[in-house]
Scaffold this motif. Structure first.
Motif, PDB file in Angstrom:
ATOM      1  N   PHE A   1      12.731   0.845  -3.171  1.00 15.19           N
ATOM      2  CA  PHE A   1      12.667  -0.611  -3.063  1.00 15.19           C
ATOM      3  C   PHE A   1      12.473  -1.287  -4.415  1.00 15.19           C
ATOM      4  CE2 PHE A   1      11.245   1.151   0.957  1.00 15.19           C
ATOM      5  CZ  PHE A   1      12.005   0.453   1.871  1.00 15.19           C
ATOM      6  N   GLY A   2      13.471  -1.222  -5.262  1.00 16.08           N
ATOM      7  CA  GLY A   2      13.425  -1.984  -6.515  1.00 16.08           C
ATOM      8  C   GLY A   2      14.179  -3.277  -6.299  1.00 16.08           C
TER       9      GLY A   2
ATOM     10  N   SER B   1       0.833  -1.193   0.000  1.00 15.90           N
ATOM     11  CA  SER B   1       0.000   0.000   0.000  1.00 15.90           C
ATOM     12  C   SER B   1       0.878   1.257   0.000  1.00 15.90           C
ATOM     13  CB  SER B   1      -0.928  -0.003   1.213  1.00 15.90           C
ATOM     14  OG  SER B   1      -0.159   0.169   2.378  1.00 15.90           O
ATOM     15  N   ARG B   2       2.149   1.087   0.358  1.00 12.12           N
ATOM     16  CA  ARG B   2       3.047   2.249   0.335  1.00 12.12           C
ATOM     17  C   ARG B   2       3.925   2.254  -0.911  1.00 12.12           C
ATOM     18  NH1 ARG B   2       5.447   2.928   6.347  1.00 12.12           N
ATOM     19  NH2 ARG B   2       3.566   2.300   7.470  1.00 12.12           N
ATOM     20  N   VAL B   3       4.350   1.048  -1.308  1.00  9.22           N
ATOM     21  CA  VAL B   3       5.242   0.955  -2.463  1.00  9.22           C
ATOM     22  C   VAL B   3       4.518   0.140  -3.521  1.00  9.22           C
ATOM     23  CG1 VAL B   3       7.439   0.059  -3.293  1.00  9.22           C
ATOM     24  CG2 VAL B   3       7.270   1.015  -0.991  1.00  9.22           C
ATOM     25  N   SER B   4       4.498   0.637  -4.731  1.00 10.91           N
ATOM     26  CA  SER B   4       3.756  -0.080  -5.767  1.00 10.91           C
ATOM     27  C   SER B   4       4.416  -1.425  -6.065  1.00 10.91           C
ATOM     28  CB  SER B   4       3.719   0.771  -7.034  1.00 10.91           C
ATOM     29  OG  SER B   4       3.991  -0.020  -8.153  1.00 10.91           O
ATOM     30  N   PRO B   5       3.608  -2.474  -6.198  1.00 11.30           N
ATOM     31  CA  PRO B   5       4.178  -3.797  -6.489  1.00 11.30           C
ATOM     32  C   PRO B   5       5.024  -3.778  -7.753  1.00 11.30           C
ATOM     33  CG  PRO B   5       1.837  -3.967  -6.006  1.00 11.30           C
ATOM     34  CD  PRO B   5       2.152  -2.510  -6.055  1.00 11.30           C
TER      35      PRO B   5
ATOM     36  N   SER C   1       7.645   0.639   9.686  1.00 15.40           N
ATOM     37  CA  SER C   1       8.316   1.427   8.654  1.00 15.40           C
ATOM     38  C   SER C   1       8.333   0.627   7.359  1.00 15.40           C
ATOM     39  CB  SER C   1       9.747   1.748   9.072  1.00 15.40           C
ATOM     40  OG  SER C   1      10.546   0.601   8.922  1.00 15.40           O
ATOM     41  N   ALA C   2       8.461   1.340   6.255  1.00 14.27           N
ATOM     42  CA  ALA C   2       8.490   0.655   4.965  1.00 14.27           C
ATOM     43  C   ALA C   2       9.653  -0.320   4.903  1.00 14.27           C
ATOM     44  CB  ALA C   2       8.603   1.686   3.839  1.00 14.27           C
TER      45      ALA C   2
ATOM     46  N   LEU D   1       8.734  -5.147  -7.866  1.00 13.30           N
ATOM     47  CA  LEU D   1       9.121  -6.331  -8.629  1.00 13.30           C
ATOM     48  C   LEU D   1      10.028  -6.003  -9.805  1.00 13.30           C
ATOM     49  CD1 LEU D   1       5.794  -8.361  -8.662  1.00 13.30           C
ATOM     50  CD2 LEU D   1       7.865  -8.863  -7.384  1.00 13.30           C
ATOM     51  N   PHE D   2       9.891  -4.796 -10.360  1.00 15.05           N
ATOM     52  CA  PHE D   2      10.652  -4.508 -11.581  1.00 15.05           C
ATOM     53  C   PHE D   2      11.656  -3.373 -11.424  1.00 15.05           C
ATOM     54  CE2 PHE D   2       6.566  -6.365 -12.937  1.00 15.05           C
ATOM     55  CZ  PHE D   2       7.065  -7.527 -13.490  1.00 15.05           C
ATOM     56  N   GLY D   3      11.652  -2.706 -10.270  1.00 19.22           N
ATOM     57  CA  GLY D   3      12.606  -1.621 -10.067  1.00 19.22           C
ATOM     58  C   GLY D   3      14.022  -2.158  -9.933  1.00 19.22           C
ATOM     59  N   THR D   4      14.992  -1.389 -10.439  1.00 25.62           N
ATOM     60  CA  THR D   4      16.360  -1.892 -10.412  1.00 25.62           C
ATOM     61  C   THR D   4      17.222  -1.173  -9.386  1.00 25.62           C
ATOM     62  OG1 THR D   4      16.889  -0.378 -12.192  1.00 25.62           O
ATOM     63  CG2 THR D   4      16.338  -2.632 -12.820  1.00 25.62           C
TER      64      THR D   4
END
Ligand SMILES: Nc1ncnc2c1ncn2[C@@H]1O[C@H](COP(=O)(O)OP(=O)(O)OP(=O)(O)O)[C@@H](O)[C@H]1O
Ligand SMILES: [Mg+2]
Lengths: 455, 269
Positions: A219-220, A196-200, A419-420, A204-207
């Motif tokens: 958070f990639g 809900s804070r970080v888009s899935p 925390s995230a 999953l695809f962030g580097t």
């Protein structure tokens, strides 16, 4: 009135019930044929004992859960309690001092109020203890007595006991399953909070993986997934598959029985070495050697923690796993295949290469998949030897990080729970769980299907 | 026939009016300390089908497996005596066992096709022995072998399907095709029909008739009628010894030994 004492009383009543039940059953008239008693005396005894113990124990469990609340209520109703401060922290501290004091502990800085409340607390606890004991004993006695009255030559105590035993076993396995479900549920729940804070999609695809940057971090997870695959599924398997397969072939096809008797257990000892031992072997011996080696070759980017060190050692750790699965699969190929090939004029090694290994391949593949799922979940070696830098690199001499390493990293040290950063650990755990679960399912399918082919 | 009286012992063991392909002399086989074959001497002719019969456990399979040295794969087995193929001792150090097994093929009791395609099953032997010079050549060998095994018409449209997905009788004929793909000189068959139904059995027997003359064939069987139908020469084994060896018609109508007669008439075994 300690719970231990109440337990003892229940146990004593159950034992008494056992003897009473057995004695009653032993006195049944001896008869033969249809009139013969259905069950043995000791089975009647067990029936009575279980009825004495089980309800009382269940009551005790419930009682133990509600008594603290009742006691606290009683203490708060005491006149002295009106002097308690309203501030919750202070209030709780005084109450816990009072409770500790009533339980006989001594402590240096005592709040004066605690001392006066302690006696109230002690009295309440004792009273509820007595009530608990009385109720438990009554229940045990009533249960046992009721069971005892039911005994008769025609009574099927044996079947009843069997059913109760089955219920107990079912309960035991349910506990394991429910615990697993609970863990998965909490994993799922915390992961949802994270997402809900970080888009899935970013996850999953962030580097870029940088949980410390800024307020919320970045958070990639791709570098983590890559590092995990690089170490666990590529480097470790490059070591474990050939060595495991070849040793299995040697053990099943070439080794004389005496050598097999010795070598197989020795190989399996590898699987019993604690992973932390592999971890410091990787960090203290292998990693420096690899860095030195890379430096002499002039390879850029060599660091003291390298994917290669962690992967190599993990591969060694996995060897017995692959080898024993391959061993089973090769041994499951019928002797007639081997004979058929040899009778065509094939040599042993041709037979292995062209008939045995292809025939055993599905089993070997299943074993490798299981090994991969173990390797990517492995934590200790990578924490100690792989490093923390989330590099997206194919250079085996540089440092990479893995999912498990980052989970450890995110959860150690002081963190606010929501925390995230902390929640990211749950999301990583969920991904790891899903991947290993799928690997396991596929592997077991493959292995099972292959087993059927020869049965 | 001049040495007829000289070598009394061997007289009955000669393959009559048939050039011997394989000759066994005074063969003993031991499994550990246990002797399974006792002093067996026998000739296997080129032109005739030879049947080995005898009660269970008498050593038929054991003796058959000495002829292509499959007993080498049993670590406790030990063979003494002399066995020749075209006059060459097959147990001499110069004999290459890989070469020997290419010349002396074997078909087993239970069909044992490899878990590969039909094509690959037949191509297996030619491939390991390097008999084909190219794809077209291999195709030709596979087709010829399947034709000889009487299987071509049934499988020509599904050569890429698995050999293990066929019926038992087809699998056994595939195993025969696999064996003849390397152009052996002798084919040994150990109860090739015992796992098959009567129709599949009839097909194999027919096949044996067709293969006769091209290959020297030895067949072990428990079925008296089968021995009578497919073979011209019959050897009766009992308790590890060769009791009687002669023309099949003679053995079945007029056996010299009472033990043979008892066995054939079903009095024991
Ligand atoms: N691998 C082995 N190890 C030890 N003994 C064996 C082995 N194979 C066969 N034997 C023994 O050798 C003897 C002959 O066995 P063999 O299999 O040759 O008999 P057979 O005539 O083929 O019998 P069947 O008609 O039942 O196939 C038997 O007593 C058997 O127990
Ligand atoms: Mg046999």
């Amino acid at each position: 009135m300690t719970p231990g004492f109440i337990l003892l009383v229940i146990l004593a009543l159950a034992v008494a019930g056992w003897f009473a039940g057995r004695a009653k059953a032993a006195a049944f008239p001896r008869a033969t044929g249809a009139a013969r008693a259905h069950s043995l005396p000791s089975q009647h005894g067990w029936f009575v004992a279980i009825w004495a113990a089980a309800p009382a124990l269940i009551f005790l469990a419930v009682w133990a859960a509600v008594v603290p609340g009742l006691t606290l209520n009683e203490v708060l109703r005491a006149p002295a309690a009106s002097a308690l401060p309203a501030f919750p922290m202070e209030r709780a501290a005084i109450l816990s001092q009072a409770r500790a004091l009533s339980a006989g502990q001594t402590m240096p800085e005592l709040h004066p109020l605690a001392a006066s409340l302690a006696s109230v607390w002690g009295a309440a606890a004792t009273r509820y203890g007595m009530i608990g004991l009385a109720l438990a004993a009554l229940l045990a006695f009533a249960g046992g007595a009721w069971a005892w009255t039911r005994l008769s030559p025609r009574f099927r105590a044996r079947t009843r006991v069997e059913r109760i035993v089955m219920g107990a076993l079912l309960g035991a396995s349910l506990i394991a399953i429910l615990t697993t479900l609970g863990i998965v549920a909490s994993l799922l729940f915390e992961s949802l909070r994270f997402f809900s804070r970080v888009s899935p999609l970013d996850f999953l695809f962030g580097t870029l993986w940088s949980p410390q940057s800024g307020d919320e971090g970045t958070f990639g997870a791709v570098p983590l997934f890559w590092g995990t695959i690089f170490i666990g599924a590529i480097i470790a398997m490059l070591v474990a598959i050939p060595l495991g397969l070849l040793s299995a072939i040697y053990l099943t096809q070439y080794a004389p029985p005496a050598a097999r008797r010795w070598l197989k257990p020795i190989l399996e000892v590898l699987a019993g070495v604690p992973t932390v031992v592999y971890g410091y072997f990787a960090a203290l011996t292998v990693a420096p050697a690899i860095r030195g080696f890379a430096a002499t070759l002039g390879i850029p980017g060599a660091s003291s923690e390298s994917a290669l060190a962690a992967g190599l050692v993990m591969g060694v750790m996995i060897i017995p796993f692959v080898s024993s699965m391959a061993d089973d699969s090769i041994a499951a190929v019928p002797q007639s295949m081997r004979d058929g090939s040899l009778a065509m004029g094939a040599t042993t090694s041709e037979t292995i290469r062209r008939v045995l290994v292809p025939a055993a391949l599905p089993g070997v593949v299943g074993g490798v998949l299981l090994a991969v799922s173990r390797a990517i979940g492995e934590t200790m070696i990578v924490v100690m030897a792989a490093g923390l830098a989330a590099n997206l690199t194919a250079n085996p001499f540089s440092s990479v990080t893995t999912v498990t390493t980052q989970i450890v990293q995110l959860l150690t040290g002081d963190q606010e729970f929501d925390s995230a950063k902390t929640l990211a650990a749950f999301a990583l755990g969920l991904v790891l769980f899903i991947v290993t679960l799928l690997l396991n399912i596929v592997a077991l399918r493959v292995v099972k299907k292959y087993r059927e082919a020869y049965e | 026939m001049a040495d007829h009286s000289l070598n009394d012992m061997a007289a009955g063991q000669r393959a009559s009016n048939d050039p011997p392909k394989m000759e066994a002399r005074n063969v003993d086989v031991f499994y550990g300390a246990k002797q399974a074959i006792k002093n067996v001497s026998i000739d296997v002719g080129m032109e005739n089908v030879t049947a080995f019969i005898g009660p269970s456990g008498c050593g038929k399979s054991t003796f058959l497996r000495t002829l292509n040295r499959m007993n080498d794969t049993v670590s406790s087995a030990r063979v003494t005596g002399e066995i020749t193929l075209d006059g060459d001792d097959i147990y001499s150090p110069e004999m290459d066992v890989v070469q020997l097994r290419a010349r002396v093929g074997m078909v087993f009791q239970k069909p044992n096709p490899f878990p590969k395609s039909i094509y690959e099953n037949v191509a297996y032997g030619p491939r390991i022995h390097g008999l084909a010079s190219g794809k077209a050549d291999m195709d030709a060998i596979v087709e010829k072998s399947l034709r000889r095994a009487g299987l071509w018409d049934e499988v020509k449209d599904r050569l890429s399907e698995s050999g293990t997905a066929m019926s038992g009788g087809q699998q056994q004929r595939l195993c025969i095709a696999r064996a003849i793909a390397v152009e052996p000189e002798v084919i040994l068959m150990d109860e090739p029909c015992s796992a098959l139904d009567p129709i599949a059995t009839a097909k194999i027997e027919e096949l044996i008739h067709e293969l006769r003359g091209r290959y020297a064939i030895v067949i072990v069987t428990h079925n008296m009628q089968q021995a009578a139908r497919v073979s011209q020469r019959t050897a009766f084994f009992h308790l590890g010894t060769l009791v009687e060896y002669g023309d099949t018609s003679e053995i079945f109508t007029n056996p010299r030994e009472t033990r043979t007669k008892d066995y054939i008439t079903g009095r024991y075994g």
